[in-house]
Scaffold this motif. Structure first.
Motif, mmCIF file in Angstrom:
data_model
loop_
_atom_site.group_PDB
_atom_site.id
_atom_site.type_symbol
_atom_site.label_atom_id
_atom_site.label_comp_id
_atom_site.label_asym_id
_atom_site.label_seq_id
_atom_site.Cartn_x
_atom_site.Cartn_y
_atom_site.Cartn_z
ATOM 1 N N THR A 111 4.488 -16.152 -1.230
ATOM 2 C CA THR A 111 3.942 -14.804 -1.086
ATOM 3 C C THR A 111 2.442 -14.815 -1.330
ATOM 4 O O THR A 111 1.670 -14.175 -0.601
ATOM 5 C CB THR A 111 4.624 -13.843 -2.079
ATOM 6 O OG1 THR A 111 6.032 -13.906 -1.890
ATOM 7 C CG2 THR A 111 4.148 -12.420 -1.878
ATOM 8 N N PRO A 159 3.111 -8.983 4.447
ATOM 9 C CA PRO A 159 4.341 -9.521 3.825
ATOM 10 C C PRO A 159 5.562 -9.414 4.727
ATOM 11 O O PRO A 159 6.464 -10.248 4.637
ATOM 12 C CB PRO A 159 4.506 -8.658 2.563
ATOM 13 C CG PRO A 159 3.745 -7.413 2.838
ATOM 14 C CD PRO A 159 2.591 -7.828 3.696
ATOM 15 N N ASN A 217 8.020 -11.794 -0.343
ATOM 16 C CA ASN A 217 7.335 -10.921 0.599
ATOM 17 C C ASN A 217 8.004 -9.553 0.733
ATOM 18 O O ASN A 217 7.338 -8.562 1.048
ATOM 19 C CB ASN A 217 7.238 -11.599 1.969
ATOM 20 C CG ASN A 217 6.109 -12.604 2.025
ATOM 21 O OD1 ASN A 217 4.947 -12.259 1.858
ATOM 22 N ND2 ASN A 217 6.443 -13.868 2.250
ATOM 23 N N SER A 271 -2.989 -2.482 -6.711
ATOM 24 C CA SER A 271 -1.917 -3.159 -5.977
ATOM 25 C C SER A 271 -2.059 -4.671 -6.073
ATOM 26 O O SER A 271 -1.062 -5.394 -6.226
ATOM 27 C CB SER A 271 -1.936 -2.720 -4.513
ATOM 28 O OG SER A 271 -1.702 -1.331 -4.392
ATOM 29 N N ARG A 272 -3.304 -5.159 -5.985
ATOM 30 C CA ARG A 272 -3.550 -6.613 -6.101
ATOM 31 C C ARG A 272 -3.051 -7.134 -7.448
ATOM 32 O O ARG A 272 -2.355 -8.152 -7.524
ATOM 33 C CB ARG A 272 -5.045 -6.922 -5.965
ATOM 34 C CG ARG A 272 -5.639 -6.700 -4.603
ATOM 35 C CD ARG A 272 -6.985 -7.401 -4.481
ATOM 36 N NE ARG A 272 -7.952 -6.994 -5.486
ATOM 37 C CZ ARG A 272 -8.882 -6.053 -5.320
ATOM 38 N NH1 ARG A 272 -8.936 -5.381 -4.177
ATOM 39 N NH2 ARG A 272 -9.741 -5.757 -6.272
ATOM 40 N N SER A 332 6.377 -7.517 -1.944
ATOM 41 C CA SER A 332 5.019 -7.132 -1.549
ATOM 42 C C SER A 332 5.045 -6.062 -0.460
ATOM 43 O O SER A 332 4.197 -5.171 -0.434
ATOM 44 C CB SER A 332 4.253 -8.363 -1.047
ATOM 45 O OG SER A 332 4.159 -9.339 -2.060
ATOM 46 N N ILE A 351 0.846 -7.097 -7.925
ATOM 47 C CA ILE A 351 1.476 -8.205 -7.206
ATOM 48 C C ILE A 351 1.253 -9.519 -7.935
ATOM 49 O O ILE A 351 2.178 -10.321 -8.137
ATOM 50 C CB ILE A 351 0.937 -8.288 -5.764
ATOM 51 C CG1 ILE A 351 1.426 -7.080 -4.948
ATOM 52 C CG2 ILE A 351 1.385 -9.590 -5.081
ATOM 53 C CD1 ILE A 351 0.790 -6.975 -3.581
#
Length: 439
Positions: free
Chosen positions: A30, A269, A156, A173-174, A159, A177
């Motif tokens: 991912t 993703p 994925n 969000s970064r 994500s 994850i």
């Protein structure tokens, strides 16, 4: 792990190792699939952050490829389980470095991550060969590759949920994850630490302890110079170029195609999910056809030809469906046809299917050609592939899709020719050995 559920001990151990890779690469696949997109978004938020995602990936694979030459020596010194556990831990630190958002940290941890990956994959090849006889090696490779490819689907999917409706990737969000992927990597490291000893290593490792690292390096060089390895190098190099394209270039290119609208980043993703699905389909097909294919002198060639054809079809569709400049970053440029999401995702399936065929058959032919040099041959395969992956990422910083795709198509044809020739040599070699052993 003796005869669990009617499965022999060696296969049970292969399944457990495969599960460990499934967990680790649910995070790693991912991360690699999204790294270009993530780094591009950091560049958008921070003008002082000057890092190119393709350069980071290229550096990672260069360090990985060079380190692979020392992989067999490391296995000899610290053992298979320790190599894989250390490799998993180091690789987890590599993709957690995004949280810092400092260029020097990312480059430093990229170098460390490449070393960790070399320990992991050199040991994986040896462990797989040590737990497999000649009769079941193709099946066990297929089992491992099915688990490994499934990892791309799991990570994925998560994500895809996080990035729902996002046209641009924000810092929150970064980080969400990356924290999640780091936690998964930590769990995988614990699983690797519980890996049982290989079937053959209790007796063979005592002999291996007497072999110096220098002698291991000489053995690796001897395998590298063989006729079969030189011929297969063309196939291995194409495998690396294709891996770079499908795992780190194509999916971000979909995300950079702004004609897909507000869902463009979410498609990155999603492409990874269907890439993994294609790989699983390719691996499962080979497992189900394993006995029948093993009886055919052209079984391996048929599998590889099918995979290459699938890739060539995907190249043609990508050429007309994705704008050429999408490889570099966000673009509103038009493709030859109106960019279509369904075609884009279908190409991911085809790329994954072809990748599954390539990798399983590469491992299969190496296990037959070099049964006593499994660690060396697998390390050299990974070395050739990793250098080519690095070249693929490096070229992606200069050449758009209209240059990359024809180049990949030509290389695919040469790779198929080289593999068929090497497989014919292998078949002849096996026949000669059988004739010599027959009174």
């Amino acid at each position: 792990m003796n005869n669990l559920f009617g499965i022999d001990s060696g296969t049970t151990k292969v399944i457990y190792m495969s599960f460990c890779f499934l967990v680790l690469y649910s995070a790693s696949q991912t991360f690699l699939n999204m790294e270009k997109t993530v780094i591009s978004s950091i560049n958008d938020d921070n003008e002082y952050f000057e890092v190119d995602g393709y350069n980071i990936l290229a550096l990672d694979y260069i360090i990985y490829g060079v380190s692979l030459w020392l992989g067999p020596s490391a296995i000899n010194i610290i053992g298979l389980r320790t190599c894989m556990t250390a490799g998993a831990l180091i690789y987890t630190l590599f993709f957690s470095s995004v949280l810092v958002e400092k260029a020097w940290v990312m480059y430093a941890f990229t170098a460390i991550g490449g070393t960790g990956a070399s320990l992991l994959w050199a040991a994986e090849g040896k462990y797989l060969a040590s737990n497999s006889s000649a009769e079941v090696i193709s099946r066990n490779v297929g089992i491992f590759w099915t688990f490994y490819c499934s990892s791309s689907i799991i990570g994925n999917l998560y994500s895809f949920y996080i990035l729902q409706g996002k046209k641009y990737l924000d810092r929150g969000s970064r980080n969400l994850i990356t924290y999640s992927l780091t936690a998964i990597g930590g769990v995988a490291t614990l699983f690797f630490a519980l890996l049982p000893p290989a079937e053959k290593n209790e007796t063979e490792d005592k002999k291996l302890q007497k072999v110096s690292p220098l002698k291991e390096l000489k053995t690796t060089w001897k395998v590298f110079k063989t006729k079969e390895m030189i011929i297969l190098a063309v196939t291995f190099c194409y495998t690396g170029l294709h891996q770079a394209f499908c795992s780190g270039i194509y999916s971000p290119s979909i995300g950079f195609t702004l004609q897909f609208g507000n869902r463009s980043k979410q498609l990155v993703p999603l492409s990874g999910v269907f890439l993994g699905l294609g790989q699983v389909i390719g691996s499962c097909w080979q497992i189900m056809q394993g006995k029948r294919l093993s009886k055919l002198r052209w079984g391996r060639r048929m599998v590889l030809t099918t995979g290459i054809v699938a890739q060539l079809i995907s190249f043609a569709l990508i050429y007309i469906n994705i704008p050429p400049s999408a490889v570099f970053g966000n673009t509103t440029e038009s493709a030859i046809i109106r960019s279509n999401i369904f075609i884009a995702i279908f190409c991911s399936v085809l790329l994954g299917f072809g990748d599954g065929c390539l990798n399983t058959q590469n491992y299969s032919i190496l296990a037959i050609l070099f049964p006593n040099e499994a660690a060396q041959s697998c390390a050299l395969y990974s070395f050739s592939k990793s250098v080519s992956v690095a070249v693929g990422f490096f070229l992606a910083t200069f050449f758009n899709l209209y240059y990359q795709i024809p180049f990949l198509a030509v290389m695919a044809i040469f790779a198929l020719i080289s593999y068929i020739y090497a497989d014919m040599c292998t078949f002849k070699k096996c026949n000669d050995q059988n004739n010599i052993s027959t009174p």
